[in-house]
Design an enzyme around this catalytic site. Structure first.
Site, short mmCIF file in Angstrom:
data_model
loop_
_atom_site.label_atom_id
_atom_site.label_comp_id
_atom_site.label_asym_id
_atom_site.label_seq_id
_atom_site.Cartn_x
_atom_site.Cartn_y
_atom_site.Cartn_z
N ARG A 1 85.85 67.49 31.04
CA ARG A 1 84.89 66.53 30.67
C ARG A 1 84.64 66.41 28.83
O ARG A 1 85.23 65.24 28.68
CB ARG A 1 83.62 66.67 31.26
N VAL B 1 87.72 64.54 27.91
CA VAL B 1 87.82 62.88 28.93
C VAL B 1 86.99 62.31 27.70
O VAL B 1 87.26 61.20 27.05
CB VAL B 1 87.56 62.91 29.75
N GLN C 1 85.68 86.73 40.62
CA GLN C 1 85.69 86.90 39.12
C GLN C 1 86.22 85.61 38.96
O GLN C 1 85.30 84.71 37.74
CB GLN C 1 86.28 87.34 38.34
N THR D 1 90.47 81.21 30.09
CA THR D 1 90.83 82.00 30.84
C THR D 1 89.33 82.73 30.59
O THR D 1 88.88 83.72 29.74
CB THR D 1 91.92 82.25 30.53
N ASP E 1 90.03 86.88 31.09
CA ASP E 1 89.92 87.88 30.70
C ASP E 1 89.26 87.67 29.55
O ASP E 1 89.81 89.03 28.90
CB ASP E 1 91.80 87.38 30.85
N LYS F 1 73.44 114.51 39.55
CA LYS F 1 73.72 113.17 39.40
C LYS F 1 74.07 112.76 40.92
O LYS F 1 74.43 113.71 41.07
CB LYS F 1 74.41 112.02 38.61
O1 F6P Z 1 94.67 85.73 33.86
C1 F6P Z 1 93.04 84.97 34.61
C2 F6P Z 1 94.11 86.55 36.33
O2 F6P Z 1 92.63 86.43 36.52
C3 F6P Z 1 93.56 88.35 35.42
O3 F6P Z 1 92.41 88.63 35.20
C4 F6P Z 1 94.32 88.27 36.81
O4 F6P Z 1 95.32 89.46 36.61
C5 F6P Z 1 95.06 87.34 37.13
O5 F6P Z 1 94.53 86.05 36.52
C6 F6P Z 1 95.86 86.63 38.53
O6 F6P Z 1 96.34 85.98 38.67
P1 F6P Z 1 96.42 85.66 40.16
O7 F6P Z 1 95.86 84.32 40.81
O8 F6P Z 1 97.47 84.12 39.99
O9 F6P Z 1 96.92 86.14 41.22
#
Ligand code: F6P
Length: 323
Positions: free
Chosen positions: A21, A24, A255, A126, A128, A214
């Site tokens: 967004r 663009v 995630q 990403t 990561d 624990k």
């Molecule tokens: O790079 C992002 C990521 O989510 C990594 O954390 C994970 O290892 C990978 O992609 C998984 O990729 P895919 O969705 O192609 O299996």
């Protein structure tokens, strides 16, 4: 520069739409025409181009995923594939590219720039957070919060049943997601690829904790840990501690989705604007990032090859706070 194109590639991340967004609308603001390329490099090769207007990105800032779709392209890794992509860009008279993605995306982008010379600026998209040249990547904050929410829920049931839970989070080569999940989720142990935590160490920590009364444990494992994945590690621990009730939860692709947090929307918007203005100012073969609250452009080669180090004090924090 009259016409640019934007695409998303590799694993999607929350906030990619906010970035598209921004790209663009910044392009239009500066009087440029803008195309979206669907399905990443695969779409570039096949000519899946979409002329975008301001309205094309209406009502997208809050949406997870990517309206342009994404792919990990094998074809673009071949010279022939890149040649076809270049021909499509020529046909559509594209003068500059914005590539939203991670390591793999930028590896392709730098090669493509070297071979064909079309200016390209990257946006770090990403979950990561493993890219050098930016403190945070787009989608990371959302992914961490999603994982943390899941860990909070796991903690409830771990406590009720007095169990040991191994929770696997994403991060192929990096513990960036695992670390805040472990600290924020009150985990006893964090296992990440950047530091060595052996299975015997894990066993000792559980035994010692048990002796200190624990009764439940959370161990956060980054999927790329050197000891293996959460399932492998849990099996080894069960062998040594058969009395413990051990469970494994793999959070996986949950995630990667969901509505981006405020932090991700801000980052995506800032970086989206920076990519287009960077192209207009002659930047190329670089990624736009934010380091110490300042906009910086880092060569793709550095974002790929230089390692963004996780601060070792975080590992120590997990140890201290789980005493
Ligand atoms: O790079 C992002 C990521 O989510 C990594 O954390 C994970 O290892 C990978 O992609 C998984 O990729 P895919 O969705 O192609 O299996």
């Amino acid at each position: 520069m009259k016409r640019i194109a934007v695409f998303t590639s590799g694993g999607d991340s929350p906030g990619m739409n906010a970035c598209i967004r921004a790209v663009v609308r910044t392009a239009i603001y500066h009087g440029l025409e803008v195309y979206g390329i669907r399905r990443g490099y695969n779409g570039m090769i096949k000519g899946e181009f979409w002329k975008m207007e301001s309205s094309s990105v209406s009502n997208t800032i809050q949406k997870g995923g990517t309206i342009l779709k994404s792919a990990r392209s094998q074809d673009f890794m071949t010279k022939e594939g890149r040649q076809k992509a270049y021909e499509q860009l020529k046909e559509y008279e594209i003068d500059g590219l914005v590539a939203i993605g991670g390591n793999g995306t930028f590896t392709g982008a730098t090669l493509f720039f070297e071979e064909f010379g079309i200016p390209v600026v990257g946006a770090p998209g990403t979950i990561d957070n493993d890219l050098y040249g930016t403190d945070y990547t787009i989608g990371y904050d959302t992914a961490v919060n999603t994982a943390l929410d899941a860990i909070d829920k796991i903690r409830d049931t771990a406590d009720s049943h007095e169990r040991v839970f191994f929770v696997e989070v994403m991060g192929r080569d990096s513990g960036y997601i695992a670390m805040p999940c472990a600290i924020g989720g009150g985990a006893e142990i964090v296992m990440i690829p950047e530091t060595i935590t052996s299975v015997p160490q894990v066993i000792d920590t559980i035994k010692n904790g048990w002796e200190r009364s624990k009764t439940s444990f959370i161990i956060v494992v980054a999927e790329g840990d050197e000891e293996g994945n959460a399932t492998d590690i849990a099996a080894k621990v069960k062998e040594a501690l058969p009395i413990m009730d051990i469970k494994v939860t793999i959070l996986g692709h949950v995630q990667r989705g969901g509505s981006p947090t405020a932090a991700d929307r801000m980052l995506a918007s800032q970086i989206g604007i920076a990519t287009v203005e960077g192209l207009l100012n002659g930047k190329t073969d670089v990624m736009a990032g934010i380091v110490n609250s300042k906009l910086v452009f880092t060569p793709f080669k550095d974002t790929i090859n230089k390692k963004k180090i996780i601060n070792q004090r975080f590992t120590r924090m997990v140890e201290i706070l789980s005493v």
